[in-house]
Scaffold this motif. Sequence first.
Motif, mmCIF file in Angstrom:
data_model
loop_
_atom_site.group_PDB
_atom_site.id
_atom_site.type_symbol
_atom_site.label_atom_id
_atom_site.label_comp_id
_atom_site.label_asym_id
_atom_site.label_seq_id
_atom_site.Cartn_x
_atom_site.Cartn_y
_atom_site.Cartn_z
ATOM 1 N N ILE A 48 0.841 -1.199 0.000
ATOM 2 C CA ILE A 48 0.000 0.000 0.000
ATOM 3 C C ILE A 48 0.879 1.254 0.000
ATOM 4 O O ILE A 48 0.596 2.227 -0.704
ATOM 5 N N LYS A 49 1.935 1.231 0.787
ATOM 6 C CA LYS A 49 2.863 2.366 0.819
ATOM 7 C C LYS A 49 3.469 2.604 -0.566
ATOM 8 O O LYS A 49 3.667 3.755 -0.998
ATOM 9 N N ILE A 50 3.766 1.516 -1.274
ATOM 10 C CA ILE A 50 4.358 1.619 -2.604
ATOM 11 C C ILE A 50 3.363 2.193 -3.607
ATOM 12 O O ILE A 50 3.662 3.149 -4.329
ATOM 13 N N PHE A 51 2.161 1.620 -3.640
ATOM 14 C CA PHE A 51 1.180 2.007 -4.657
ATOM 15 C C PHE A 51 0.421 3.291 -4.316
ATOM 16 O O PHE A 51 0.019 4.033 -5.205
ATOM 17 N N HIS A 52 0.222 3.521 -3.017
ATOM 18 C CA HIS A 52 -0.569 4.674 -2.571
ATOM 19 C C HIS A 52 0.114 5.359 -1.386
ATOM 20 O O HIS A 52 -0.401 5.334 -0.263
ATOM 21 N N PRO A 53 1.282 5.946 -1.599
ATOM 22 C CA PRO A 53 2.049 6.535 -0.497
ATOM 23 C C PRO A 53 1.280 7.587 0.287
ATOM 24 O O PRO A 53 1.545 7.780 1.478
ATOM 25 N N GLU A 54 0.317 8.227 -0.338
ATOM 26 C CA GLU A 54 -0.450 9.270 0.347
ATOM 27 C C GLU A 54 -1.319 8.704 1.468
ATOM 28 O O GLU A 54 -1.689 9.424 2.400
ATOM 29 N N LEU A 55 -1.621 7.397 1.416
ATOM 30 C CA LEU A 55 -2.462 6.776 2.445
ATOM 31 C C LEU A 55 -1.681 6.459 3.716
ATOM 32 O O LEU A 55 -2.273 6.318 4.785
ATOM 33 N N LEU A 56 -0.366 6.317 3.592
ATOM 34 C CA LEU A 56 0.489 5.985 4.741
ATOM 35 C C LEU A 56 1.698 6.918 4.747
ATOM 36 O O LEU A 56 2.851 6.482 4.593
ATOM 37 N N PRO A 57 1.479 8.199 4.940
ATOM 38 C CA PRO A 57 2.564 9.182 4.795
ATOM 39 C C PRO A 57 3.726 8.992 5.756
ATOM 40 O O PRO A 57 4.867 9.330 5.424
ATOM 41 N N ASP A 58 3.483 8.456 6.940
ATOM 42 C CA ASP A 58 4.553 8.348 7.938
ATOM 43 C C ASP A 58 5.168 6.948 8.022
ATOM 44 O O ASP A 58 6.084 6.718 8.817
ATOM 45 N N TYR A 59 4.679 6.018 7.224
ATOM 46 C CA TYR A 59 5.154 4.635 7.299
ATOM 47 C C TYR A 59 6.414 4.426 6.465
ATOM 48 O O TYR A 59 6.509 4.899 5.335
ATOM 49 N N GLN A 60 7.383 3.725 7.041
ATOM 50 C CA GLN A 60 8.601 3.356 6.335
ATOM 51 C C GLN A 60 8.514 1.873 5.955
ATOM 52 O O GLN A 60 8.097 1.047 6.770
ATOM 53 N N LEU A 61 8.917 1.540 4.752
ATOM 54 C CA LEU A 61 8.828 0.156 4.282
ATOM 55 C C LEU A 61 9.565 -0.802 5.205
ATOM 56 O O LEU A 61 10.633 -0.495 5.735
ATOM 57 N N THR A 62 8.973 -1.991 5.386
ATOM 58 C CA THR A 62 9.570 -3.010 6.256
ATOM 59 C C THR A 62 10.426 -3.994 5.465
ATOM 60 O O THR A 62 11.615 -4.174 5.741
#
Length: 348
Positions: free
Chosen positions: A328-342
């Motif tokens: 989700i972070k990859i495809f829609h970064p605006e939905l998870l603005p503060d998340y860093q990829l695991t």
Amino acid sequence: MKQRILLLFTVIALISCKREQKISSTDGSSISNRTQYKENNGVLELKSGNFTYQFKSNQTPFKKIILLNASMAGYISELGAENLIIGVSSPEYIYSEKIQSLIKEGKIQNVGSDQKYDIEKIISLKPDAIFTNYIASFDNAYQLLKNNGIQVIFLDEYMEQKPLEKTAYIKLFGELLGKQKQAADKYQEIEKNYNSLKQLASKAKQRPAVLANEMYGDVWYLPGGKTSVANYISDANAAYILKDNTEEKALTMSFEEVYAKSSGVQYWVNAGNHTSKKEMLGMNPFYGKLDVFNKGHIYVITGKEKQKANDFFESGVVRADLILKDYIKIFHPELLPDYQLTYMKELQ
């Protein structure tokens, strides 16, 4: 490492062996169509693929176990049961710091590799049970272990294509290791997280086109439309290029076939373990012909990798919620603005 990545997305053909009586999933706990377990008159009955097992009340919970597949370590770690492990094969592929620490302390023994197990050492350790995937070429080794009174349990978690069904094996490990509550709580937590993330992804305004995997030699092993990769991409509200395919296994395609399907692709995921686009291009110059290589975003699964060990294949087997969150972070970064990829990383 590339063999391990390929293994994740290519479903091995079902091994033919004697079929046993099935346990009805309506009578007990169903992990998936492949795996169910139930208690019957004080006996725990387990069906796993083509194998069935019966454990009397004095046999479980297991106190000393051996793992012959690194992926199973993820379930044990999530349960905080690393101290129950007395042996592992191919320890260089295990990511867990705690398990590695126990190996260094001599509390967990190296019992061989995926090429050859140290049968004498395994027998001397006197485990209550061994957990492994079934490999036909090791039948003689399995029989030797069984002849010495060792319980060998074959599990099919690697064949599950629905992310939460793969996660659900933690409940089986909880049952066998006496950690039922921890397992149930952990599964419910991951399931809740996963469904919430899926709902969040559904709010995205765009549904980008996605390509997956890479070439090995002259063949591109493209995940079928019902594989775990395709399910993750769909749940992350993106459009996988084979989304209408109904296969639960990888499809073999030439570069030309993939090229013809990749027009408009914006994201390329699970592209091996490359360190840069330059290195990737050096291994296969054809990649430079893809629009997504030149104009899109390419992601590899090396976010948690140490030498030969990759946590995507370990904790990632259990933590379906974190893998979905990465997508989700990859495809829609605006939905998870503060998340860093695991588990994933973008190639530069």
